[in-house]
Write an enzyme that holds these catalytic residues in place. Sequence first.
Site, PDB file in Angstrom:
ATOM      1  N   GLU A   1       2.631  92.002  60.797  1.00 10.93           N
ATOM      2  CA  GLU A   1       1.339  92.160  61.461  1.00 10.93           C
ATOM      3  C   GLU A   1       1.116  91.203  62.619  1.00 10.93           C
ATOM      4  OE1 GLU A   1       2.051  90.790  58.651  1.00 10.93           O
ATOM      5  OE2 GLU A   1       0.545  89.424  57.857  1.00 10.93           O
TER       6      GLU A   1
ATOM      7  N   HIS B   1       6.207  88.707  58.306  1.00  5.37           N
ATOM      8  CA  HIS B   1       4.862  89.160  58.676  1.00  5.37           C
ATOM      9  C   HIS B   1       4.938  90.157  59.832  1.00  5.37           C
ATOM     10  CE1 HIS B   1       2.380  86.636  56.085  1.00  5.37           C
ATOM     11  NE2 HIS B   1       3.400  85.801  56.136  1.00  5.37           N
TER      12      HIS B   1
ATOM     13  N   CYS C   1       5.000  89.666  52.459  1.00  7.55           N
ATOM     14  CA  CYS C   1       5.127  88.273  52.013  1.00  7.55           C
ATOM     15  C   CYS C   1       4.663  88.136  50.557  1.00  7.55           C
ATOM     16  CB  CYS C   1       4.383  87.331  52.952  1.00  7.55           C
ATOM     17  SG  CYS C   1       4.998  85.651  52.835  1.00  7.55           S
TER      18      CYS C   1
HETATM   19  N1  GLN Z   1       2.486  84.014  53.675  1.00  7.71           N
HETATM   20  C1  GLN Z   1       2.548  84.263  52.385  1.00  7.71           C
HETATM   21  O1  GLN Z   1       2.119  85.303  51.886  1.00  7.71           O
HETATM   22  C2  GLN Z   1       3.095  83.161  51.532  1.00  7.71           C
HETATM   23  C3  GLN Z   1       3.247  83.568  50.102  1.00  7.71           C
HETATM   24  C4  GLN Z   1       3.588  82.400  49.208  1.00  7.71           C
HETATM   25  N2  GLN Z   1       2.480  81.474  49.172  1.00  7.71           N
HETATM   26  C5  GLN Z   1       4.859  81.716  49.733  1.00  7.71           C
HETATM   27  O2  GLN Z   1       4.798  80.590  50.139  1.00  7.71           O
HETATM   28  O3  GLN Z   1       5.893  82.310  49.736  1.00  7.71           O
END
Ligand code: GLN
Length: 538
Positions: free
Chosen positions: A181, A179, A86
């Site tokens: 994880e 994600h 991310c």
């Molecule tokens: N979950 C994250 O790492 C979000 C990363 C960043 N803040 C976004 O909104 O894309």
Amino acid sequence: MADIHDQFDTVLILDFGSQYSHLITRRCRELNVYAELMPCTTKIKDLTFKPKGIILSGSPYSVYDDDAPHVDPEVYNLGIPIMGICYGLQEIALNHKGTVSQCDHREYGFASLEPTKQGPDGKVDALFDGLGDEFQVWMSHGDQLSTLPPSFHVIGKTDTAPFAAIAHDSKPLYGIQFHAEVTHSPLGKEIIGRFVLKICACQKNWTMEEFIGKEIKRIRDICGEKGRVIGAVSGGVDSTVAAKLMHEAIGDRFQAIMVDNGVLRLNEAAQVNEMLRKDLGVNLTIVDASELFLSRLAGVEDPEQKRKIIGNTFINIFEEEATKIEKLAEEEEKKGAAAKGRVEWLLQGTLYPDVIESISFKGPSATIKTHHNVGGLLKDMKLKLIEPLRELFKDEVRALGRLLSIPAPLVQRHPFPGPGLAIRILGPVTREQVKILQLADKIFIDEIRNAGLYDQIAQAFAVLLPVRAVGVMGDKRTYEQVIALRAVESQDFMTADWYVFPPEVLRRVSSRITNEVAGINRVTYDISSKPPATVEWL
Ligand SMILES: NC(=O)CC[C@H](N)C(=O)O
Ligand SMILES: Nc1ncnc2c1ncn2[C@@H]1O[C@H](COP(=O)(O)OP(=O)(O)OP(=O)(O)O)[C@@H](O)[C@H]1O
Ligand SMILES: O=c1[nH]c(=O)c2[nH+]cn([C@@H]3O[C@H](COP(=O)(O)O)[C@@H](O)[C@H]3O)c2[nH]1
Ligand SMILES: [Mg+2]
């Protein structure tokens, strides 16, 4: 001294403040690969070991925010595999001259990832090979890649994210927007596994079997031939496992101290004594300080003040005992006994979640309650700390306990807070109130065990309310106190949900408590989750 990351292949997780950072660490450990979390601001020149690979976590920031955290560019000169998740992906892209922009709408929830076929033979990247033409992943982002950095190619896309997964053309650099994880990405652990096992080529040797031998040797090296260690034990899982490990390492040079603070569960001191001394062979002193604790607690209702009094009194008692042990050894030496080493060390059962909390990039969050234990507060003690469980999560501690032949009922024991029943008696703490709560709590736990439910529940206990209610018993009016029962399911106690009991269990508990515990005529069941409630009432 060989540190843990010198003994095991280590994946370094750099934390940018995501609420899931610790889960990346956990997933690697579940794959039997040692992983450690450090703040994203860590300077590569300050690293005392060379990781086999690095994972950059997610973050609440946008990469273009003025105060956005950034990785030390030196990571890219280490020549080791790096994967960004991310924000981590966005950071890698930004560092390599790609662009990131706000999505039209935030994407929060499930998405379907399609691995993209590469080259003339149409193979998919090793990260996704064999996982199917499309699979479910979980997204939580407001920004995404809008142009690919030079020398990178797409390895996976979704309907809304054309650059949902990317890789460098020639270096082991990867980024995934989803994600991996979280358990909502069903193949996530497999994908992290591809990265740490295949791409980083880590050995799968992080097991508690390996850990025990290495840790015992490390403890022996630290303590030397004669050094002695004392430690506070409560009969809880963490301190028991730590005590047993010390005992294995240095035998009787480890001395355990349990403090009866007057707010333990029914017969707890006697049970812990029996268990540690007889079952585990650990040297144990039990100090009955209940009078002192209860006198200092008299009339106090404020929960934080109760915690503070108990924490401070613990220190006073503990220091006194440490001094006594030292004096005794000196006197024995004067009488010609073989010189014993100094008590140089204090054992603490600190676990990895406590460590993570203190190193997290995000900094301190609002204090909901100060969780008091003993060791954490011994500020001006001359003793040096020894923390053998510092790198372990609770389930790893339990696995370690099983390997150390600690009996199952103890290893599976629900946690019990240091301030004990004092934070489960909502009004002032007196011996009479403690007695009532001890009896009610024992009935509740016994019935949970009889129903075979103990291991399904993360924590269960009774709470004594300071209100009185009207009842009728043997045709007479009663006006007595109320017990609230609390039982929760939880992975890590950060969030929790109330446990759904078969009604007959609650009926039996309620009937036994009102019949057997004088002073109680009413029992309620707490159906609040955390948040908005907390596990304990105080
Ligand atoms: N979950 C994250 O790492 C979000 C990363 C960043 N803040 C976004 O909104 O894309
Ligand atoms: N009654 C006590 N006597 C001596 N030490 C105690 C007592 N209660 C708590 N401690 C110390 O405080 C530490 C922290 O308590 P905590 O409840 O977090 O851990 P635990 O009791 O070992 O395990 P669990 O979390 O399973 O209850 C313990 O490891 C122990 O060192
Ligand atoms: O050692 C401790 N000292 C404390 O002061 C304390 N307060 C809460 N707890 C335990 O922490 C977990 C989460 O509890 P809360 O949701 O009430 O914060 C639950 O397991 C609680 O029992 C404590 N443990
Ligand atoms: Mg405890």
